[in-house]
Scaffold this motif. Sequence first.
Motif, PDB file in Angstrom:
ATOM      1  N   MET A   1       0.832  -1.192   0.000  1.00 14.15           N
ATOM      2  CA  MET A   1       0.000   0.000   0.000  1.00 14.15           C
ATOM      3  C   MET A   1       0.870   1.247   0.000  1.00 14.15           C
ATOM      4  O   MET A   1       1.826   1.351   0.786  1.00 14.15           O
ATOM      5  CB  MET A   1      -0.937   0.011   1.211  1.00 14.15           C
ATOM      6  CG  MET A   1      -1.904  -1.156   1.240  1.00 14.15           C
ATOM      7  SD  MET A   1      -2.874  -1.347  -0.285  1.00 14.15           S
ATOM      8  CE  MET A   1      -3.843   0.159  -0.259  1.00 14.15           C
ATOM      9  N   PRO A   2       0.574   2.217  -0.870  1.00  7.64           N
ATOM     10  CA  PRO A   2       1.413   3.421  -0.962  1.00  7.64           C
ATOM     11  C   PRO A   2       1.181   4.361   0.216  1.00  7.64           C
ATOM     12  O   PRO A   2       0.198   4.234   0.959  1.00  7.64           O
ATOM     13  CB  PRO A   2       0.952   4.059  -2.269  1.00  7.64           C
ATOM     14  CG  PRO A   2      -0.455   3.602  -2.434  1.00  7.64           C
ATOM     15  CD  PRO A   2      -0.509   2.213  -1.857  1.00  7.64           C
ATOM     16  N   GLU A   3       2.074   5.314   0.353  1.00  8.69           N
ATOM     17  CA  GLU A   3       1.909   6.326   1.388  1.00  8.69           C
ATOM     18  C   GLU A   3       0.824   7.313   0.984  1.00  8.69           C
ATOM     19  O   GLU A   3       0.505   7.485  -0.206  1.00  8.69           O
ATOM     20  CB  GLU A   3       3.232   7.042   1.650  1.00  8.69           C
ATOM     21  CG  GLU A   3       4.286   6.132   2.266  1.00  8.69           C
ATOM     22  CD  GLU A   3       5.519   6.890   2.743  1.00  8.69           C
ATOM     23  OE1 GLU A   3       5.618   8.108   2.441  1.00  8.69           O
ATOM     24  OE2 GLU A   3       6.353   6.281   3.420  1.00  8.69           O
ATOM     25  N   ILE A   4       0.255   7.966   1.980  1.00  6.36           N
ATOM     26  CA  ILE A   4      -0.811   8.933   1.745  1.00  6.36           C
ATOM     27  C   ILE A   4      -0.323  10.014   0.775  1.00  6.36           C
ATOM     28  O   ILE A   4       0.780  10.551   0.921  1.00  6.36           O
ATOM     29  CB  ILE A   4      -1.252   9.570   3.075  1.00  6.36           C
ATOM     30  CG1 ILE A   4      -1.947   8.519   3.948  1.00  6.36           C
ATOM     31  CG2 ILE A   4      -2.172  10.767   2.841  1.00  6.36           C
ATOM     32  CD1 ILE A   4      -2.208   8.979   5.366  1.00  6.36           C
ATOM     33  N   GLY A   5      -1.146  10.310  -0.216  1.00  8.28           N
ATOM     34  CA  GLY A   5      -0.827  11.353  -1.180  1.00  8.28           C
ATOM     35  C   GLY A   5      -0.188  10.862  -2.454  1.00  8.28           C
ATOM     36  O   GLY A   5      -0.083  11.634  -3.417  1.00  8.28           O
ATOM     37  N   PHE A   6       0.211   9.598  -2.484  1.00 10.06           N
ATOM     38  CA  PHE A   6       0.875   9.118  -3.700  1.00 10.06           C
ATOM     39  C   PHE A   6      -0.031   9.242  -4.911  1.00 10.06           C
ATOM     40  O   PHE A   6       0.413   9.641  -5.990  1.00 10.06           O
ATOM     41  CB  PHE A   6       1.324   7.665  -3.537  1.00 10.06           C
ATOM     42  CG  PHE A   6       1.911   7.082  -4.797  1.00 10.06           C
ATOM     43  CD1 PHE A   6       3.225   7.351  -5.143  1.00 10.06           C
ATOM     44  CD2 PHE A   6       1.146   6.314  -5.666  1.00 10.06           C
ATOM     45  CE1 PHE A   6       3.767   6.849  -6.318  1.00 10.06           C
ATOM     46  CE2 PHE A   6       1.677   5.810  -6.832  1.00 10.06           C
ATOM     47  CZ  PHE A   6       2.998   6.074  -7.160  1.00 10.06           C
ATOM     48  N   ASP A   7      -1.306   8.903  -4.748  1.00  7.28           N
ATOM     49  CA  ASP A   7      -2.214   8.914  -5.908  1.00  7.28           C
ATOM     50  C   ASP A   7      -2.483  10.320  -6.426  1.00  7.28           C
ATOM     51  O   ASP A   7      -2.998  10.481  -7.535  1.00  7.28           O
ATOM     52  CB  ASP A   7      -3.526   8.210  -5.573  1.00  7.28           C
ATOM     53  CG  ASP A   7      -4.360   8.939  -4.539  1.00  7.28           C
ATOM     54  OD1 ASP A   7      -3.777   9.631  -3.670  1.00  7.28           O
ATOM     55  OD2 ASP A   7      -5.606   8.814  -4.573  1.00  7.28           O
ATOM     56  N   LEU A   8      -2.109  11.341  -5.638  1.00  7.36           N
ATOM     57  CA  LEU A   8      -2.304  12.731  -6.058  1.00  7.36           C
ATOM     58  C   LEU A   8      -0.997  13.407  -6.446  1.00  7.36           C
ATOM     59  O   LEU A   8      -0.936  14.636  -6.573  1.00  7.36           O
ATOM     60  CB  LEU A   8      -2.973  13.529  -4.916  1.00  7.36           C
ATOM     61  CG  LEU A   8      -4.283  12.955  -4.369  1.00  7.36           C
ATOM     62  CD1 LEU A   8      -4.836  13.871  -3.291  1.00  7.36           C
ATOM     63  CD2 LEU A   8      -5.299  12.766  -5.475  1.00  7.36           C
ATOM     64  N   SER A   9       0.046  12.612  -6.660  1.00  7.70           N
ATOM     65  CA  SER A   9       1.367  13.181  -6.935  1.00  7.70           C
ATOM     66  C   SER A   9       1.618  13.449  -8.407  1.00  7.70           C
ATOM     67  O   SER A   9       2.730  13.779  -8.795  1.00  7.70           O
ATOM     68  CB  SER A   9       2.458  12.251  -6.384  1.00  7.70           C
ATOM     69  OG  SER A   9       2.401  10.966  -6.993  1.00  7.70           O
ATOM     70  N   GLY A  10       0.604  13.316  -9.252  1.00 10.48           N
ATOM     71  CA  GLY A  10       0.738  13.612 -10.670  1.00 10.48           C
ATOM     72  C   GLY A  10       0.080  12.561 -11.530  1.00 10.48           C
ATOM     73  O   GLY A  10      -0.227  11.457 -11.059  1.00 10.48           O
ATOM     74  N   PRO A  11      -0.156  12.874 -12.813  1.00  8.77           N
ATOM     75  CA  PRO A  11      -0.823  11.921 -13.698  1.00  8.77           C
ATOM     76  C   PRO A  11      -0.132  10.569 -13.769  1.00  8.77           C
ATOM     77  O   PRO A  11      -0.797   9.527 -13.833  1.00  8.77           O
ATOM     78  CB  PRO A  11      -0.803  12.645 -15.055  1.00  8.77           C
ATOM     79  CG  PRO A  11      -0.759  14.098 -14.704  1.00  8.77           C
ATOM     80  CD  PRO A  11       0.086  14.177 -13.465  1.00  8.77           C
ATOM     81  N   GLU A  12       1.217  10.583 -13.744  1.00  8.97           N
ATOM     82  CA  GLU A  12       1.939   9.323 -13.873  1.00  8.97           C
ATOM     83  C   GLU A  12       1.629   8.376 -12.713  1.00  8.97           C
ATOM     84  O   GLU A  12       1.648   7.146 -12.881  1.00  8.97           O
ATOM     85  CB  GLU A  12       3.448   9.582 -13.941  1.00  8.97           C
ATOM     86  CG  GLU A  12       3.899  10.371 -15.157  1.00  8.97           C
ATOM     87  CD  GLU A  12       3.722  11.879 -14.991  1.00  8.97           C
ATOM     88  OE1 GLU A  12       3.294  12.313 -13.883  1.00  8.97           O
ATOM     89  OE2 GLU A  12       3.992  12.615 -15.953  1.00  8.97           O
ATOM     90  N   ALA A  13       1.325   8.927 -11.545  1.00 11.60           N
ATOM     91  CA  ALA A  13       1.017   8.089 -10.387  1.00 11.60           C
ATOM     92  C   ALA A  13      -0.268   7.294 -10.612  1.00 11.60           C
ATOM     93  O   ALA A  13      -0.382   6.152 -10.154  1.00 11.60           O
ATOM     94  CB  ALA A  13       0.900   8.944  -9.132  1.00 11.60           C
ATOM     95  N   THR A  14      -1.229   7.885 -11.307  1.00 11.79           N
ATOM     96  CA  THR A  14      -2.477   7.145 -11.564  1.00 11.79           C
ATOM     97  C   THR A  14      -2.210   5.945 -12.464  1.00 11.79           C
ATOM     98  O   THR A  14      -2.840   4.893 -12.297  1.00 11.79           O
ATOM     99  CB  THR A  14      -3.537   8.048 -12.197  1.00 11.79           C
ATOM    100  OG1 THR A  14      -3.140   8.442 -13.514  1.00 11.79           O
ATOM    101  CG2 THR A  14      -3.787   9.291 -11.347  1.00 11.79           C
ATOM    102  N   THR A  15      -1.281   6.099 -13.397  1.00 11.65           N
ATOM    103  CA  THR A  15      -0.922   4.972 -14.257  1.00 11.65           C
ATOM    104  C   THR A  15      -0.132   3.927 -13.481  1.00 11.65           C
ATOM    105  O   THR A  15      -0.335   2.720 -13.660  1.00 11.65           O
ATOM    106  CB  THR A  15      -0.119   5.461 -15.462  1.00 11.65           C
ATOM    107  OG1 THR A  15      -0.970   6.245 -16.303  1.00 11.65           O
ATOM    108  CG2 THR A  15       0.420   4.292 -16.288  1.00 11.65           C
ATOM    109  N   GLU A  16       0.741   4.379 -12.578  1.00  7.52           N
ATOM    110  CA  GLU A  16       1.511   3.415 -11.787  1.00  7.52           C
ATOM    111  C   GLU A  16       0.575   2.575 -10.915  1.00  7.52           C
ATOM    112  O   GLU A  16       0.759   1.362 -10.782  1.00  7.52           O
ATOM    113  CB  GLU A  16       2.543   4.147 -10.925  1.00  7.52           C
ATOM    114  CG  GLU A  16       3.476   3.193 -10.190  1.00  7.52           C
ATOM    115  CD  GLU A  16       4.635   3.894  -9.513  1.00  7.52           C
ATOM    116  OE1 GLU A  16       5.179   3.325  -8.547  1.00  7.52           O
ATOM    117  OE2 GLU A  16       4.999   5.011  -9.950  1.00  7.52           O
ATOM    118  N   LEU A  17      -0.444   3.210 -10.335  1.00  9.82           N
ATOM    119  CA  LEU A  17      -1.397   2.454  -9.522  1.00  9.82           C
ATOM    120  C   LEU A  17      -2.214   1.498 -10.386  1.00  9.82           C
ATOM    121  O   LEU A  17      -2.459   0.351  -9.991  1.00  9.82           O
ATOM    122  CB  LEU A  17      -2.323   3.412  -8.775  1.00  9.82           C
ATOM    123  CG  LEU A  17      -1.709   4.146  -7.580  1.00  9.82           C
ATOM    124  CD1 LEU A  17      -2.706   5.140  -7.012  1.00  9.82           C
ATOM    125  CD2 LEU A  17      -1.270   3.159  -6.505  1.00  9.82           C
TER     126      LEU A  17
END
Length: 476
Positions: free
Chosen positions: A390-406
């Motif tokens: 599970m990622p740390e809080i805020g990872f999913d909001l760290s930029g468009p690329e993060a949404t693809t990584e998830l």
Amino acid sequence: MTNRPLWQLSLSELAEAVRARAVTARAVIDAHLARIDEINPIVNALTVVFHDRARALAEEVDRRLAAGEDAGPLAGVPFTVKENIDITWSATTSGWAFLAEVAAAKDATMVRRLLEAGAIPVARGNMPDWGLRWDTDNDLFGRTINPWDPQRVPGGSSGGDAVAVATGMTPLGLGNDYGGSLRLPAYAAGVCALRPSAGRIPAPSVDVLEPVPLSLQFFAVNGPIARRVDDLDTAFGLMHGADGSDPTAVTIPHPSSYDGARRAAVVRDPLGWGVDPQVAAAVDRAADALSAAGWEIIEAEPPLIEEAATLWRKISTTEMVGAFLPGALPMPLSQGSTQYFLDNAKETEILESGQAYGGAWAQRAVIAAAWERFQSEYPVILGPVSARRMPEIGFDLSGPEATTELWRAHRLLVTVNFLGLPSVAVPTGLDEDSLPTGVQLIGPRNGEHIALAAARDVEAALGTLTPVNFSTKVVA
């Protein structure tokens, strides 16, 4: 009965104790309400607590039992209800402030069926607004805390119910799963969850008054979260079946056991895109557990995972773009959900023409047929819930690329949604940082009993992790 506190007992243990009158329903409810009052201010998993109503329902259960009446198979057992599932005495907010006063006229069918079985709702579970993130946070109720590590997300969107189950505030939570929203929070919390096949449990709202997007009809399901696999089975057995309201719901027998071919395909790294070492180790432990229980283990990857996961993302994002255009909603999404939505849309091909959108759905039949053939040979597929911890809080909001990584990390998770298949998330022990690990066991269409049988064997070998009994300092 054991000497353990009542909040530590499983759904089945509580039901047996109340029905045998070894303990009163009121004592069970009081124990869980006390646990909620102690723990919920720390983890913020539950949004509304039904203290008075739950106690009144418990007293009615006790009255019926004292009179020699049958109070139901789950008499006195508490459960929680996610914020987007209808229950008449509490607003169905879906995490949105503007719905804070909007209560349903009827209970959702799965809630009604549990009530008829004697179970007692004690609270509502938190979620991200509209279920739009793999995290649990919103402007109305705030953030739910992961009890294992407050710096990491608890998963979403059924994160509140998963944390409530993990911390002993309830033995059963009701949630839903459009893109992993039951299995991912269960994985994060170290508990179990059943994502049923599409159509097995009726919709979370009784009355359908507006058009329902196709992805909600085919990808989204409702299901239970619990600490033990047997409790998932019990809850599903009570909740499933058509209700004369949801046109997608079906009634199919749910066998109590599985006597078919015990053959499991193990996919350790779907598509070879990489997994965290802790994830790989969890799959290894689960495969060893199945093998020891007599399952034949074959290293084999199901077909067309990339195509399925990609189409899940394209279709779901296309429908969200249509729903969340400026001015389309009476109130805006929270800042976090808005950012995630916009970032994800930047990374995803939008199906702008009817031909492209229809073609994506047509391709689903091709992929489903390939999986149907694969699962006729391998009744169970063992693989990761997520390819990462599970990622740390805020990872999913760290930029468009993060949404693809998830999305890449959740490639097998969303493939199950795309195909409408049943899957059970089950824990597999703690990693070196004392964080929960887990896997999912995917069954064939309408083969919930097969996935549950495999998950039961994994649990028998590797044990359970919860309820978590922590000090307030751990999550401060």
